[in-house]
Each structure stands twice: as C-alpha cells, then as structure tokens.
Design a protein around this motif. Structure first.
Motif, PDB file in Angstrom:
ATOM      1  N   ARG A 221       0.823  -1.206   0.000  1.00  0.00           N
ATOM      2  CA  ARG A 221       0.000   0.000   0.000  1.00  0.00           C
ATOM      3  C   ARG A 221       0.860   1.260   0.000  1.00  0.00           C
ATOM      4  O   ARG A 221       0.467   2.279  -0.578  1.00  0.00           O
ATOM      5  CB  ARG A 221      -0.927  -0.020   1.208  1.00  0.00           C
ATOM      6  CG  ARG A 221      -2.031  -1.070   1.092  1.00  0.00           C
ATOM      7  CD  ARG A 221      -2.831  -1.184   2.366  1.00  0.00           C
ATOM      8  NE  ARG A 221      -3.951  -2.110   2.208  1.00  0.00           N
ATOM      9  CZ  ARG A 221      -4.699  -2.557   3.219  1.00  0.00           C
ATOM     10  NH1 ARG A 221      -4.425  -2.162   4.464  1.00  0.00           N
ATOM     11  NH2 ARG A 221      -5.698  -3.394   2.992  1.00  0.00           N
TER      12      ARG A 221
ATOM     13  N   LYS B  34      -6.763  -5.178  -0.892  1.00  0.00           N
ATOM     14  CA  LYS B  34      -7.748  -5.316   0.182  1.00  0.00           C
ATOM     15  C   LYS B  34      -7.611  -6.706   0.796  1.00  0.00           C
ATOM     16  O   LYS B  34      -7.498  -7.702   0.076  1.00  0.00           O
ATOM     17  CB  LYS B  34      -9.161  -5.115  -0.362  1.00  0.00           C
ATOM     18  CG  LYS B  34     -10.267  -5.233   0.686  1.00  0.00           C
ATOM     19  CD  LYS B  34     -11.607  -4.720   0.169  1.00  0.00           C
ATOM     20  CE  LYS B  34     -12.094  -5.482  -1.031  1.00  0.00           C
ATOM     21  NZ  LYS B  34     -13.408  -5.002  -1.512  1.00  0.00           N
TER      22      LYS B  34
ATOM     23  N   ASP C  43      -9.415  -5.699   6.180  1.00  0.00           N
ATOM     24  CA  ASP C  43     -10.308  -4.590   5.835  1.00  0.00           C
ATOM     25  C   ASP C  43     -11.768  -4.986   5.984  1.00  0.00           C
ATOM     26  O   ASP C  43     -12.634  -4.134   6.163  1.00  0.00           O
ATOM     27  CB  ASP C  43     -10.045  -4.147   4.395  1.00  0.00           C
ATOM     28  CG  ASP C  43      -8.613  -3.716   4.189  1.00  0.00           C
ATOM     29  OD1 ASP C  43      -8.247  -2.646   4.702  1.00  0.00           O
ATOM     30  OD2 ASP C  43      -7.855  -4.466   3.545  1.00  0.00           O
TER      31      ASP C  43
END
Length: 563
Positions: free
Chosen positions: A489, A496, A510
């Motif tokens: 990220r 995700k 998440d």
C-alpha cells in the motif's frame, strides 16, 4: 465535415434519443489526455468505466448521436453480469432482462436435445439473460455520464491516428469541422469494421464462413417460455438452421440461414422476410399470429483475431480486435472480458504500478482467449452452418440418431461462451500451492461466487484492486503478512484483505466475512486456517496457498506486477 444523422432511429419498442454533439468551439483548448477510447459500444464503455474505477480519466468518442440500431447482442452470460456488477449496471440489466437456462434443439421439428445450464444457490445471476443492446448501451452510458472521470463526446468521428514518440495524435471530425487530440494511449473499440485497424494496415488471422443468416426482430405475442430454440433442417428451409429467442418488450429474435445462392439484398426484401417468418411461425404452430417487423439485418460467421492487440500506443479491443460468430453468445460477452482485462492492465501502467510489460500480458491473455473461443466457435459454426457436403452428412447423422439415442446428444452441445482461464499467465505465482489443491478456482480462473446469506454474495465484496482472501478464525492477520500488505500500500498498490471465517472482526483485515458452515472454505478447497487466495483486479486468481506466509505473498505480488 462529419454529419451524423439527427433523425431518431425507427423502433416499435425503443424510444431513441438524439444527443447533442460535442463541438470544439464550445470547449477550451485540448490538453494531452491519458486515454482516448474510440467507439462507444459495449467494449468501449466498459473499458471507460473500468479505467474510471481505477482512477484513470478518459475521453470516449462516438461518431453517432444515438445508440445502435436493432437488438444486436441480446444474450449476456453470468460472467458478463458479474463484470457489469463491477461497473454498476447489473441491477438495471436484471430489472429489464429475461433470465433463462434451457435450450432446445429440434431436427425436422422433433425435439432431439434439451440443454440445461448449471445454476445453484451460490449464483447471484442466471446463466443467461436476454436484454436488447440499445438498453444495455443506455445503462452503460448513464453510468459513464454519472462518472466525473469520463468525458463522453457524441458526434465525434476519428478520421486519422498518428503515432508519435510516446503518444498518439487523433484527428477528429465533428459537425462543425475537425480538431486534433493528443493522448498517451488510444483504445480502438471502433467495431468489426475498425477504421483505425484498417488505417494501420493490420490484418486479422482466421477463417470466414460462406453461409449468411438473417436477423429479424419481430413484435409478436407467443405463449412460449424464455428458452433458446434451434431448428435444424426444417421443411420450409431444408438443410439450414433457424434460431429463436424471446426478448423483452414483446419482441422475438428470429435468425435463419439463407439458402445457397441467395444474396443478402434478396433476403432483406420485405416479401422475402414475411414469407420466411410466416413459414417458421406456421411450423411451430402459430401460423396466422399477427406480427410486426422492427429491424432486420444479415450477418456471416467469422472467426478472426489480430495476433497482437497492442501496437505502440494503440490498443485494440472488442470487435476491433477479433470477430467471432454469434453461436454460443460470444460477441459482446467476450468484449466485456476484454474490457475488464484492459481496464486494470492499462490503469496500472499509467499509474506507474507496473511496466508496459503488463500490457503485453493483457494482449497475450486476450489473444489466447480469442484463439480458444475461435476453436470452440468454429466447431459450433460448422454444425450450425456446415461448410461442405461432408459436414452436412455428419451433422444430419448426429441429429437423426439423437432422436432416439441419448449418448449422441451431447456431441452437438452448443458450447456456450465461458470465461477464459488464464492458466499459463505470466502473472500467476510460481511458488504457491496451486498444484496441491483438489478443488476451487485454479490459476487464472475467475472466482466462484458464494452466497454468504440472504442477498449477500462473496463477489459483492470483491473488485477495485487486488483482493487477498485469507481464511481464518483467529483474532488477527499474522503480523508478517500485515507488513507485506502495508509495504504494498505504501507503493500505492490497491490491496484489500478479506478475512473469511471468523465471526468477529479480524485485526489487520479490511473486511471480515463469517463462514459459519464452512461453505466458502469448501468451495475454495481450504482445509485449515491460514489458506488464502490472491485475486487480480479483474478477479482472476493469480495465487493460492494452503498455508500463506509473508515471503510467498510478496513473491506473488512481484509476479503480478512486473517492473
């Protein structure tokens, strides 16, 4: 000067809107664009929506001022609906469409085979749904208009593309004259008669078949279910084939093969159309039923593809890249898969998340898909429209035997379009546990949907980037995996983490999806905690593990995003 028609197309069931043209005099000077998409058919608009979903702006150029004429593509597969769900139009397709799963084949008006497409409680969508292309284009256009990253320009016809160092200059004609537009990338989605493809001197490889079919959309009230109907060697059209589909809004599609020697011009004469349709209705027991013609056309089957879809900074997609016969509902459905693939591959290159090697992968995967489809479609085409006497004898033998012999019937299953599996993709992980799994989606396959409860499905939660499905009942994702995710990220890679199995939220994930009865775990072949799947932004599997560790997750991400 380009003069697109301003007269609404005629139709007895669809109210065509004529849109205002985009004119250069009413707009400021054009800065260089990231992506220009030429063509606003299904492939072009889904590509635009996919790019926008990944944060990349684009311009869509459409030579006409209204949606396409006639029903054209009408049958959309489950996988297409899953793709359309990602870009936000599946609900409207479902509301206006006719779902179905059965197909019937008749030999000399006796039913010889009934196809049943699989459908179970884990499927949100039916195997097939019938919606006329104008409606589908309307839904896609509305979604494009609602997105701030898509600049949609009606009445803009591309007349030339010139490749330069690192970009393309596009010459566009409008109702008030020409203008030029520079773009880092051009997506040629301008259809089977692609002017861009012709202008670049590119040639497709494959075969064209001699037989012609008439498409006729008629308004008629027939008390028949929504099922595909195929008639072989009927008395009124000996040796040839007829297909029928129910469409929404009281319309039926009738496709019939022309006798040898009859020209398309002769076939489209009103008296010829009336005689053939009356004969077909009489044969199935509805002679004398009043009907009204809406639209008709002629097509021939072709199985052709460009050997490479990426040429400099121009990328071909949909019918501009390949031409496929309609048998097995392959045209628009293949175009949706092209667009879904192209959207994320191109977006990630533009955003600097991968090198242009990623676009070479897109071309290799989609050319491979086209060649697989051509192989299957060729078999279907040779059965539906035999190219020689030998094929005719073989087909008729199969059909006649199938009236009494069960074992023969699957020999001419119509080979419906299915999503291509990128089994040999360069993006697949080489160090995972793919070979050790006994079930579940393998390398390159699209995901299997799973009903999580009520109207909640697994695929409702996927998309927009890479998805890591981590199967666990633990309270947290292992810290080393969290560190790999955080590092990805930090490089702006959309990733995700979805924990599957736990009842309470899992730290480091998440999203947590309970799997109370281990149904999702069974569908994906995961036996113990710590198993995982990594899905690409187009949802295809690029890695799976019986037990995942940080080193192998990092290796899979490196393989999926070549630098």
């Amino acid at each position: 000067m380009h003069r697109p028609s301003t007269q609404p197309r005629p139709s007895i069931y669809y109210d065509y809107q004529v849109f205002a043209p985009w004119l250069p005099s009413q707009n400021p000077a054009q800065e260089r664009k990231k992506v220009v998409i030429v063509g606003a058919g299904p492939s072009g608009m889904v590509t635009a929506l996919e790019l926008a979903r990944h944060g990349v702006p684009c311009v869509v150029l459409n030579a006409e001022l209204q949606f396409s004429q006639g029903s054209r593509a009408i049958v959309f597969t489950r996988r297409s609906m899953e793709i359309l769900q990602q870009v936000g139009v599946a609900d409207r397709m479902t509301e206006g469409g006719l779902p179905w799963r059965f197909g019937n084949s008749y030999y000399r008006n006796q039913r010889c085979f009934r196809m049943e497409a699989p459908h179970d409680p884990d499927d949100r969508f039916f195997p097939m749904i019938n919606v006329q292309q104008q409606y589908m284009e309307e839904y896609l256009h509305d979604a494009c208009q609602a997105h701030g990253l898509i600049d949609f320009r009606w009445g803009n016809k591309v007349i030339q593309t010139e490749q330069k160092e690192g970009f393309v200059t596009v010459t566009v004609d409008t109702p008030e004259g020409e203008y030029t537009l520079d773009s880092a990338w051009v997506v040629a989605a301008d259809g089977g008669r692609s002017a861009i493809r012709e202008g670049m001197g590119l040639r497709m490889e494959g075969a064209s078949y001699e037989g012609f079919f008439v498409i006729a959309d008629i308004k008629i009230d027939l008390p028949l279910p929504t099922e595909r109907l195929a008639y072989f060697d009927p008395a009124w059209n000996p040796g040839n084939t007829i297909l029928m589909h129910r469409e929404p809004h009281g319309i039926w599609r009738v496709d019939y093969q022309l006798p040898a020697g009859e020209t398309p011009e002769e076939a489209l004469r009103p008296e010829s159309l009336k005689a053939r349709i009356d004969a077909q209705l009489a044969m199935i027991g509805f002679g004398g039923t009043p009907w009204e013609m809406d639209w008709s056309s002629v097509y021939s089957a072709r199985t052709l593809t460009l050997p490479d879809y990426v040429h400099g900074n121009v990328i071909f997609t949909g019918d501009a890249a390949h031409l496929l016969p309609i048998f097995g509902v392959r045209g628009a459905n293949t175009g949706f898969q092209d667009a879904q693939s192209l959207g994320w591959h191109l977006a990630f290159v533009i955003q600097g998340l991968a090198s242009e090697k990623l676009l070479a992968n897109h071309s290799a995967e989609r050319v491979g898909a086209a060649r697989e489809i051509i192989d299957e479609a060729g078999k279907s085409t040779r059965f539906m429209a035999p190219p020689s006497g030998g094929f005719t004898v073989l087909r008729n033998a199969v059909l006649s035997l199938s009236l009494t012999q069960d074992f023969v019937r699957p020999l001419y299953h119509w080979r419906t379009s299915r999503p291509h599996e990128y089994t040999h993709s360069a993006l697949n992980s080489r160090g995972d546990d793919n070979a050790l799994f006994t079930t579940g989606p393998a390398h390159g396959a699209p995901p299997q949907n799973v009903r999580l409860g009520g109207n909640d499905f697994l695929l409702d939660h996927l998309g927009g980037g890479f998805d890591l499905l981590y199967f666990t009942h633990a309270a947290a994702i292992p810290q080393p995996l969290q560190e790999v995710v955080a590092a990805a990220r930090a490089q702006k890679i959309p990733l995700k983490v979805i924990a599957v199995g736990a009842i309470q939220p899992v730290a480091g994930a998440d999203l947590t999806l309970p799997d109370t009865h281990s149904h999702c775990r069974q569908r994906y072949g995961i036996q113990t905690d710590g198993g995982a799947y990594l899905l690409r932004p187009d949802q295809h599997v690029c890695a799976r593990w019986l037990t995942l560790d940080a080193t192998r997750l990092q290796a899979a991400l490196n393989a999926a995003l070549p630098q």
